[in-house]
Structures are given as C-alpha cells and as structure tokens.
Design an enzyme around this catalytic site. Structure first.
Site, mmCIF file in Angstrom:
data_model
loop_
_atom_site.group_PDB
_atom_site.id
_atom_site.type_symbol
_atom_site.label_atom_id
_atom_site.label_comp_id
_atom_site.label_asym_id
_atom_site.label_seq_id
_atom_site.Cartn_x
_atom_site.Cartn_y
_atom_site.Cartn_z
ATOM 1 N N PRO A 9 37.825 -21.061 3.146
ATOM 2 C CA PRO A 9 36.611 -20.280 3.374
ATOM 3 C C PRO A 9 36.875 -18.852 3.837
ATOM 4 C CG PRO A 9 36.872 -21.984 5.057
ATOM 5 C CD PRO A 9 37.867 -22.275 3.971
ATOM 6 N N ASN A 10 36.065 -17.970 3.300
ATOM 7 C CA ASN A 10 36.032 -16.542 3.654
ATOM 8 C C ASN A 10 37.220 -15.748 3.127
ATOM 9 O OD1 ASN A 10 33.547 -16.652 5.172
ATOM 10 N ND2 ASN A 10 34.687 -17.846 6.669
ATOM 11 N N ARG A 17 36.202 -8.462 4.990
ATOM 12 C CA ARG A 17 36.168 -9.085 6.320
ATOM 13 C C ARG A 17 37.257 -8.492 7.215
ATOM 14 N NH1 ARG A 17 39.195 -15.002 6.388
ATOM 15 N NH2 ARG A 17 38.118 -15.116 8.370
ATOM 16 N N TYR A 22 42.865 -8.615 8.522
ATOM 17 C CA TYR A 22 43.263 -9.188 7.229
ATOM 18 C C TYR A 22 43.657 -8.136 6.181
ATOM 19 C CZ TYR A 22 41.299 -13.364 9.364
ATOM 20 O OH TYR A 22 41.042 -14.413 10.225
ATOM 21 N N ASN A 74 46.240 -21.829 2.374
ATOM 22 C CA ASN A 74 45.660 -21.162 3.537
ATOM 23 C C ASN A 74 44.263 -21.760 3.692
ATOM 24 O OD1 ASN A 74 44.457 -19.594 5.453
ATOM 25 N ND2 ASN A 74 45.113 -17.645 4.569
ATOM 26 N N ALA A 77 39.484 -21.219 8.230
ATOM 27 C CA ALA A 77 39.033 -21.853 9.479
ATOM 28 C C ALA A 77 39.192 -23.378 9.456
ATOM 29 C CB ALA A 77 37.582 -21.475 9.746
ATOM 30 N N ASP A 87 44.611 -35.189 5.463
ATOM 31 C CA ASP A 87 44.767 -36.495 4.810
ATOM 32 C C ASP A 87 44.933 -36.360 3.304
ATOM 33 O OD1 ASP A 87 44.689 -37.874 7.180
ATOM 34 O OD2 ASP A 87 42.606 -38.516 6.994
ATOM 35 N N GLU A 98 52.027 -23.941 4.559
ATOM 36 C CA GLU A 98 50.804 -23.376 5.145
ATOM 37 C C GLU A 98 50.992 -21.866 5.332
ATOM 38 O OE1 GLU A 98 50.394 -25.006 9.054
ATOM 39 O OE2 GLU A 98 48.591 -23.863 9.536
ATOM 40 N N HIS A 100 49.107 -18.216 6.797
ATOM 41 C CA HIS A 100 48.032 -17.457 7.443
ATOM 42 C C HIS A 100 48.373 -15.982 7.337
ATOM 43 C CE1 HIS A 100 46.278 -21.105 8.801
ATOM 44 N NE2 HIS A 100 47.474 -21.489 9.213
ATOM 45 N N ARG A 107 46.276 -15.243 18.562
ATOM 46 C CA ARG A 107 44.817 -15.100 18.554
ATOM 47 C C ARG A 107 44.156 -16.123 19.499
ATOM 48 N NH1 ARG A 107 42.754 -14.400 12.574
ATOM 49 N NH2 ARG A 107 40.866 -13.790 13.733
HETATM 50 C C1 DQA Z 1 43.462 -17.384 8.593
HETATM 51 C C2 DQA Z 1 43.383 -17.601 10.099
HETATM 52 C C3 DQA Z 1 42.239 -18.526 10.457
HETATM 53 O O1 DQA Z 1 42.183 -18.725 11.858
HETATM 54 C C4 DQA Z 1 40.922 -17.926 9.995
HETATM 55 O O2 DQA Z 1 39.855 -18.804 10.277
HETATM 56 C C5 DQA Z 1 40.945 -17.527 8.567
HETATM 57 C C6 DQA Z 1 42.146 -16.910 8.016
HETATM 58 C C7 DQA Z 1 44.548 -16.350 8.207
HETATM 59 O O3 DQA Z 1 44.848 -16.261 7.028
HETATM 60 O O4 DQA Z 1 45.041 -15.626 9.065
HETATM 61 O O5 DQA Z 1 39.947 -17.632 7.868
HETATM 62 O O6 DQA Z 1 43.821 -18.612 7.979
#
Ligand code: DQA
Length: 147
Positions: A9-10, A17, A22, A74, A77, A87, A98, A100, A107
């Site tokens: 998401p996002n 954003r 980011y 990624n 949230a 799962d 993973e 980020h 943070r």
């Molecule tokens: C994120 C970090 C997460 O805490 C956040 O909710 C995101 C982006 C990152 O890429 O730094 O949406 O995964």
C-alpha cells in the site's frame, strides 16, 4: 530465473508521498529501474503493486503456481501488521527478501515489528530505490548457492 517484485500500500504514491522520506522518484521509475536491471542480468521480472492485503496474499500464492524463483517484497504498512502475508510467504517456500525504502529501524516504535522478516532471508532498509536492486542481487546469489 524469474523474480516477482511486490509493492504494498501507498507505494504507488512514490514521488508524491513524503518525498523527504521516500524520495522524488515515482512508482513508474522504480519499475523501469528494476526492469532495466533485470534485462541486463537476463532475469525475467514482474512488478506488481496493490493497496489491498488480500490481493498481496493472492499474488504470493500465484507465485507458487507460476513457479517463481524468488520474491522481493516491500509490504509497506502491512509489514507491521500482516500475519496473512507472512503465512502466504511461508506457504510458498520461495526465497524472499524484504525491502524498505526508508530506514525503518530509525523510525516510530510501531514500525519496529516486521512480520515478513520471520520468513524473508534478508531485510534491506534505508537504501532508497537501490534497495530493490540489492535485493535482486541477494536472490541471485541465494539461487546460485542452491544449484
Ligand atoms: C516502507 C516503510 C513502512 O513503514 C511504511 O508503512 C511504508 C513504506 C518503506 O519502504 O520504507 O509504506 O515499507
């Protein structure tokens, strides 16, 4: 070798954003960066994004049936909330990294738990969009070890 890159998401709002966190590059430029890199390495890559937890579970399950070799994820949230995504990854057995974009370790407290990290063999954070390229390299290395 084929790799699936999943953004949660996002992440479609990259460039809009919180650019201080980011960066200014948008989601399309992230996809292009990944595709260009994978082309040069002769890796088949698919980049998917969803704002919906269940869709991400479906993408991960589909990766199993599509015989995907590696997953870069990624979860946005959902990193900090989703046992369902954890799962799903565990169901597939597919090696996963993973990513980020930001350094989540520096943070808020609520970002300090990552459910997917219970499965992923590596976590990359704070490297911006380059973190995805780093993750793909780690998957290449991992798959190389398994041959
Ligand atoms: C994120 C970090 C997460 O805490 C956040 O909710 C995101 C982006 C990152 O890429 O730094 O949406 O995964």
């Amino acid at each position: 070798m084929n790799i699936l890159v999943i953004n949660g998401p996002n992440l479609n709002m990259l460039g809009i954003r919180e650019p201080g966190i980011y960066g200014n590059d948008n989601y399309e430029s992230l996809v292009k960066k990944i595709e260009d890199h994978c082309k040069s390495r002769e890796i088949d890559v698919e980049c998917l994004q969803s704002n919906h937890e269940g869709d991400i579970v479906d993408m991960i399950q589909q990766a199993y049936f599509d015989k995907v070799d590696g997953i870069v994820i990624n979860p946005g949230a959902y990193t900090h909330t989703s046992v369902a995504i954890l799962d799903a990854l565990k169901s597939t057995g597919i090696p996963a990294v993973e990513v980020h974009i930001s350094d989540v370790s520096a943070r808020e407290d609520f970002r300090q738990i990552s459910y997917v990290s219970y499965y992923c063999f590596e976590t990359i954070m704070g490297e911006g969009l380059d973190g995805y390229i780093h993750a793909i390299g780690l998957i290449e290395e991992k798959l190389g070890e398994e041959i």
